[in-house]
Design a protein around this motif. Structure first.
Motif, PDB file in Angstrom:
ATOM      1  N   ASN A  19       2.811  -8.499   7.891  1.00  0.00           N
ATOM      2  CA  ASN A  19       2.508  -8.579   6.459  1.00  0.00           C
ATOM      3  C   ASN A  19       1.524  -7.486   6.061  1.00  0.00           C
ATOM      4  O   ASN A  19       1.647  -6.865   4.999  1.00  0.00           O
ATOM      5  CB  ASN A  19       1.915  -9.952   6.115  1.00  0.00           C
ATOM      6  N   LEU A  20       0.535  -7.256   6.916  1.00  0.00           N
ATOM      7  CA  LEU A  20      -0.454  -6.210   6.654  1.00  0.00           C
ATOM      8  C   LEU A  20       0.202  -4.833   6.661  1.00  0.00           C
ATOM      9  O   LEU A  20      -0.034  -4.017   5.755  1.00  0.00           O
ATOM     10  CB  LEU A  20      -1.569  -6.270   7.701  1.00  0.00           C
ATOM     11  N   ILE A  21       1.042  -4.571   7.657  1.00  0.00           N
ATOM     12  CA  ILE A  21       1.721  -3.274   7.747  1.00  0.00           C
ATOM     13  C   ILE A  21       2.617  -3.054   6.532  1.00  0.00           C
ATOM     14  O   ILE A  21       2.649  -1.967   5.945  1.00  0.00           O
ATOM     15  CB  ILE A  21       2.558  -3.196   9.042  1.00  0.00           C
ATOM     16  N   GLN A  22       3.346  -4.087   6.129  1.00  0.00           N
ATOM     17  CA  GLN A  22       4.220  -3.970   4.965  1.00  0.00           C
ATOM     18  C   GLN A  22       3.408  -3.669   3.707  1.00  0.00           C
ATOM     19  O   GLN A  22       3.797  -2.836   2.885  1.00  0.00           O
ATOM     20  CB  GLN A  22       5.020  -5.260   4.767  1.00  0.00           C
ATOM     21  N   CYS A  23       2.262  -4.321   3.569  1.00  0.00           N
ATOM     22  CA  CYS A  23       1.399  -4.090   2.412  1.00  0.00           C
ATOM     23  C   CYS A  23       0.876  -2.653   2.413  1.00  0.00           C
ATOM     24  O   CYS A  23       0.838  -1.993   1.373  1.00  0.00           O
ATOM     25  CB  CYS A  23       0.240  -5.084   2.421  1.00  0.00           C
ATOM     26  N   VAL A  24       0.485  -2.169   3.576  1.00  0.00           N
ATOM     27  CA  VAL A  24       0.013  -0.787   3.705  1.00  0.00           C
ATOM     28  C   VAL A  24       1.105   0.189   3.260  1.00  0.00           C
ATOM     29  O   VAL A  24       0.851   1.136   2.503  1.00  0.00           O
ATOM     30  CB  VAL A  24      -0.409  -0.496   5.161  1.00  0.00           C
ATOM     31  N   LYS A  25       2.332  -0.053   3.715  1.00  0.00           N
ATOM     32  CA  LYS A  25       3.445   0.824   3.344  1.00  0.00           C
ATOM     33  C   LYS A  25       3.697   0.780   1.835  1.00  0.00           C
ATOM     34  O   LYS A  25       4.022   1.802   1.224  1.00  0.00           O
ATOM     35  CB  LYS A  25       4.709   0.416   4.101  1.00  0.00           C
ATOM     36  N   ASP A  26       3.536  -0.398   1.242  1.00  0.00           N
ATOM     37  CA  ASP A  26       3.748  -0.532  -0.203  1.00  0.00           C
ATOM     38  C   ASP A  26       2.689   0.246  -0.987  1.00  0.00           C
ATOM     39  O   ASP A  26       2.996   0.899  -1.984  1.00  0.00           O
ATOM     40  CB  ASP A  26       3.707  -2.005  -0.612  1.00  0.00           C
ATOM     41  N   ILE A  27       1.444   0.146  -0.547  1.00  0.00           N
ATOM     42  CA  ILE A  27       0.363   0.876  -1.224  1.00  0.00           C
ATOM     43  C   ILE A  27       0.605   2.377  -1.121  1.00  0.00           C
ATOM     44  O   ILE A  27       0.467   3.119  -2.103  1.00  0.00           O
ATOM     45  CB  ILE A  27      -1.006   0.504  -0.618  1.00  0.00           C
ATOM     46  N   GLN A  28       0.978   2.831   0.059  1.00  0.00           N
ATOM     47  CA  GLN A  28       1.237   4.259   0.256  1.00  0.00           C
ATOM     48  C   GLN A  28       2.442   4.719  -0.556  1.00  0.00           C
ATOM     49  O   GLN A  28       2.440   5.821  -1.112  1.00  0.00           O
ATOM     50  CB  GLN A  28       1.442   4.546   1.746  1.00  0.00           C
ATOM     51  N   ALA A  29       3.472   3.864  -0.636  1.00  0.00           N
ATOM     52  CA  ALA A  29       4.662   4.218  -1.414  1.00  0.00           C
ATOM     53  C   ALA A  29       4.338   4.349  -2.895  1.00  0.00           C
ATOM     54  O   ALA A  29       5.000   5.098  -3.623  1.00  0.00           O
ATOM     55  CB  ALA A  29       5.758   3.174  -1.207  1.00  0.00           C
ATOM     56  N   ALA A  30       3.311   3.620  -3.335  1.00  0.00           N
ATOM     57  CA  ALA A  30       2.883   3.704  -4.737  1.00  0.00           C
ATOM     58  C   ALA A  30       2.008   4.925  -4.988  1.00  0.00           C
ATOM     59  O   ALA A  30       1.549   5.146  -6.110  1.00  0.00           O
ATOM     60  CB  ALA A  30       2.127   2.435  -5.123  1.00  0.00           C
ATOM     61  N   GLY A  31       1.765   5.713  -3.930  1.00  0.00           N
ATOM     62  CA  GLY A  31       0.966   6.924  -4.072  1.00  0.00           C
ATOM     63  C   GLY A  31      -0.525   6.660  -4.131  1.00  0.00           C
ATOM     64  O   GLY A  31      -1.293   7.512  -4.585  1.00  0.00           O
ATOM     65  N   GLU A  32      -0.948   5.492  -3.657  1.00  0.00           N
ATOM     66  CA  GLU A  32      -2.362   5.135  -3.710  1.00  0.00           C
ATOM     67  C   GLU A  32      -2.983   5.177  -2.318  1.00  0.00           C
ATOM     68  O   GLU A  32      -2.285   5.115  -1.302  1.00  0.00           O
ATOM     69  CB  GLU A  32      -2.532   3.748  -4.334  1.00  0.00           C
ATOM     70  N   THR A  33      -4.304   5.267  -2.287  1.00  0.00           N
ATOM     71  CA  THR A  33      -5.043   5.313  -1.029  1.00  0.00           C
ATOM     72  C   THR A  33      -5.334   3.896  -0.547  1.00  0.00           C
ATOM     73  O   THR A  33      -5.752   3.040  -1.331  1.00  0.00           O
ATOM     74  CB  THR A  33      -6.372   6.073  -1.210  1.00  0.00           C
ATOM     75  N   VAL A  34      -5.120   3.661   0.730  1.00  0.00           N
ATOM     76  CA  VAL A  34      -5.364   2.335   1.299  1.00  0.00           C
ATOM     77  C   VAL A  34      -6.862   2.151   1.518  1.00  0.00           C
ATOM     78  O   VAL A  34      -7.499   2.911   2.245  1.00  0.00           O
ATOM     79  CB  VAL A  34      -4.617   2.157   2.638  1.00  0.00           C
ATOM     80  N   THR A  35      -7.431   1.152   0.864  1.00  0.00           N
ATOM     81  CA  THR A  35      -8.835   0.783   1.044  1.00  0.00           C
ATOM     82  C   THR A  35      -8.908  -0.724   1.226  1.00  0.00           C
ATOM     83  O   THR A  35      -7.945  -1.445   0.931  1.00  0.00           O
ATOM     84  CB  THR A  35      -9.688   1.172  -0.179  1.00  0.00           C
ATOM     85  N   LEU A  36     -10.051  -1.214   1.680  1.00  0.00           N
ATOM     86  CA  LEU A  36     -10.208  -2.659   1.842  1.00  0.00           C
ATOM     87  C   LEU A  36     -10.084  -3.378   0.501  1.00  0.00           C
ATOM     88  O   LEU A  36      -9.494  -4.463   0.416  1.00  0.00           O
ATOM     89  CB  LEU A  36     -11.563  -2.972   2.482  1.00  0.00           C
ATOM     90  N   ILE A  37     -10.639  -2.777  -0.539  1.00  0.00           N
ATOM     91  CA  ILE A  37     -10.559  -3.394  -1.870  1.00  0.00           C
ATOM     92  C   ILE A  37      -9.104  -3.457  -2.329  1.00  0.00           C
ATOM     93  O   ILE A  37      -8.634  -4.475  -2.846  1.00  0.00           O
ATOM     94  CB  ILE A  37     -11.420  -2.613  -2.881  1.00  0.00           C
ATOM     95  N   LYS A  38      -8.383  -2.358  -2.120  1.00  0.00           N
ATOM     96  CA  LYS A  38      -6.978  -2.316  -2.514  1.00  0.00           C
ATOM     97  C   LYS A  38      -6.158  -3.304  -1.685  1.00  0.00           C
ATOM     98  O   LYS A  38      -5.301  -4.024  -2.213  1.00  0.00           O
ATOM     99  CB  LYS A  38      -6.437  -0.899  -2.323  1.00  0.00           C
ATOM    100  N   LEU A  39      -6.434  -3.357  -0.383  1.00  0.00           N
ATOM    101  CA  LEU A  39      -5.711  -4.285   0.486  1.00  0.00           C
ATOM    102  C   LEU A  39      -5.948  -5.730   0.067  1.00  0.00           C
ATOM    103  O   LEU A  39      -5.021  -6.543   0.049  1.00  0.00           O
ATOM    104  CB  LEU A  39      -6.150  -4.098   1.939  1.00  0.00           C
ATOM    105  N   ARG A  40      -7.178  -6.044  -0.278  1.00  0.00           N
ATOM    106  CA  ARG A  40      -7.485  -7.426  -0.663  1.00  0.00           C
ATOM    107  C   ARG A  40      -6.699  -7.822  -1.914  1.00  0.00           C
ATOM    108  O   ARG A  40      -6.131  -8.917  -1.987  1.00  0.00           O
ATOM    109  CB  ARG A  40      -8.985  -7.595  -0.907  1.00  0.00           C
TER     110      ARG A  40
END
Length: 457
Positions: free
Chosen positions: A113-134
């Motif tokens: 689930n975490l990996i999928q979320c990371v890929k989604d954030i990156q696909a949206a062109g955004e930087t992965v941060t703890l705040i963004k992940l939360r």
């Protein structure tokens, strides 16, 4: 106030930059059953040299113990669990040890689930941060506490196995495939399955291999997971999609005189790996609207193309994904789904979003995959605003907004504080070619509402 339990494992003082896994496993083996002795040994081994008070050193050691419990390595008395014992037996082979740890995280601790979320954030062109992940994980129904570093600790362990690149969230998908025996693409395929299809697969993971009657598996899935199946449409809704995905083979039963066709015989394929599928399906089931996630990673252009798919299930998902995509472009937060595409044959969906930029607003979004929006369509949404406490209605259609529908929307905006935004097929065509065009569309609608609501003072 009820404190929500974290879905991701607590990991304070248990990162590989602080703790060496093999030695701490040996401490658990030596002091298992006496958690105080274990904490004392951890403190002396890792934290005695810290420039802090004795009470803080004890707290750090306690955090290590709590983290190892959260990761399923020891129990409350510091005894090695079955998984912990497995790691202990591997302690002299560092690569094998880290691979086993990573596999456990991916399968059993929401790692995929975490990996999928990371890929989604990156696909949206955004930087992965703890705040963004939360925020993004919370939208999926997966929680970790504000200020928590739970994903960061997981990242460090996954990095040790080579699944994440050093000091980054970039996924080495080849290594992921090697370690887990499956891929992000496979996880996405499972995510798109309906609840019935996933329950059917989970039921199959619970029984021995071989060939089974399709209706018997459906009964097991219903008894185990509480999912009801439409027996008449079981092949169309469940069996054929799973066969097309490559998880099962079907053989039609023979027809008895005077009776209907017998159930299919179901045989699992080589692609069906119960030890992997079971945990992955459990992770997916914890997500809110998991089937939308792979679609959200697609471009707006691809989502609009999916609206013409043959399968009504896919059309319905694409319609919901369209609402998500459009509202995310203006940074609104998803609240809930009132009407899903699967309930309307892919014809319409109703979702609720909220925004808190400058002032609070609640947006009631209806997407329609139909030729025309009628007056009745808008009237129905207006009638729901009191119950939903919304102040913005967004009507999105792949077709056109009828003249009477526009006139009615104008009348409502003139006589109330509601704002009704209409986005038709022509607008979608502009947004398809240039996503930021949604700002122009919304500004146009805002100016129109201002004109209608002009005060005569």
């Amino acid at each position: 106030m009820v404190v929500r339990k974290s879905d991701l494992p607590f990991g304070s003082e248990f990162s590989p930059s602080q703790i060496e896994l093999a030695p701490v496993l040996e401490l658990a083996d030596e002091y298992g059953g006496d958690w105080r002795a274990f904490e004392k040994a951890v403190r002396e081994t890792y934290f005695e040299g810290y420039n802090t008070s004795d009470s803080n050193k004890a707290k750090l050691a306690n955090n290590t113990k709590l983290s190892m419990i959260a990761y399923g390595i020891i129990d409350r008395d510091a005894n090695l669990t079955e998984f912990g014992r497995k790691l202990y037996e591997m302690r002299h082979n560092e690569e094998q040890l880290y691979v086993a740890m990573a596999r456990h995280i991916l399968l059993n601790l929401h790692g995929m689930n975490l990996i999928q979320c990371v890929k989604d954030i990156q696909a949206a062109g955004e930087t992965v941060t703890l705040i963004k992940l939360r925020a993004w994980l919370d939208e999926r129904g997966i929680h970790f506490p504000r200020g928590g570093k739970h994903p960061s600790i997981m990242r460090l362990w996954l990095e040790k196995a080579g699944i994440l690149q050093p000091d980054s969230w970039d996924v080495n998908e080849t290594r992921l495939q090697e370690v887990l025996g499956t891929s992000i693409k496979e996880f996405d395929i499972l995510s798109i399955f309906t609840a019935e299809q996933r329950a059917y697969l989970k039921a199959l993971t619970n029984i021995e291999g071989g060939t089974h009657l399709s209706n018997e598996i459906a009964k097991l899935a219903t008894a185990t997971y509480g999912v009801a199946f439409d027996e008449k449409n079981l092949p169309k809704q469940v069996l054929y999609p799973l066969q097309r995905a490559g998880y099962i083979k079907l053989e039609r039963g023979t027809k008895s005189p005077g009776r209907g066709a017998k159930p299919f015989y179901v045989t699992i394929t080589e692609r069906f790996k119960a030890d992997i599928l079971g945990p992955l399906l459990e992770q997916i089931d914890t997500q809110v609207r998991s089937e939308l996630r792979p679609l959200l990673r697609k471009s707006l252009d691809q989502i609009l193309d999916e609206l013409s798919a043959k399968e009504t299930h896919i059309r319905g998902l694409a319609l919901e994904a369209l609402a998500f995509k459009l509202m995310h472009l203006i940074d609104l937060e998803y609240v809930g789904t009132r009407l899903r595409g699967s309930e309307t044959g892919g014809a319409e969906v109703d979702l609720i979003f909220e925004g808190a930029r400058l002032v609070y607003s609640r947006w009631q979004v209806q997407c329609k995959n139909t030729a025309r929006v009628s007056l009745d369509d808008i009237a129905k949404e207006v009638g729901l605003t009191h119950f939903l406490k919304t102040n913005v209605i967004v009507i999105v259609t792949t077709g056109e907004i009828g003249t009477k529908a526009r006139q009615y929307a104008n009348k409502i905006m003139t006589d109330s504080n509601l704002c009704i935004v209409t986005i038709d097929g022509n607008d979608l065509a502009q947004i398809r070619s240039k996503p930021v065009a949604i700002v122009d569309v919304l500004n146009r609608e805002a100016r129109h509402a201002m004109t209608l609501k002009t005060l005569e003072i």
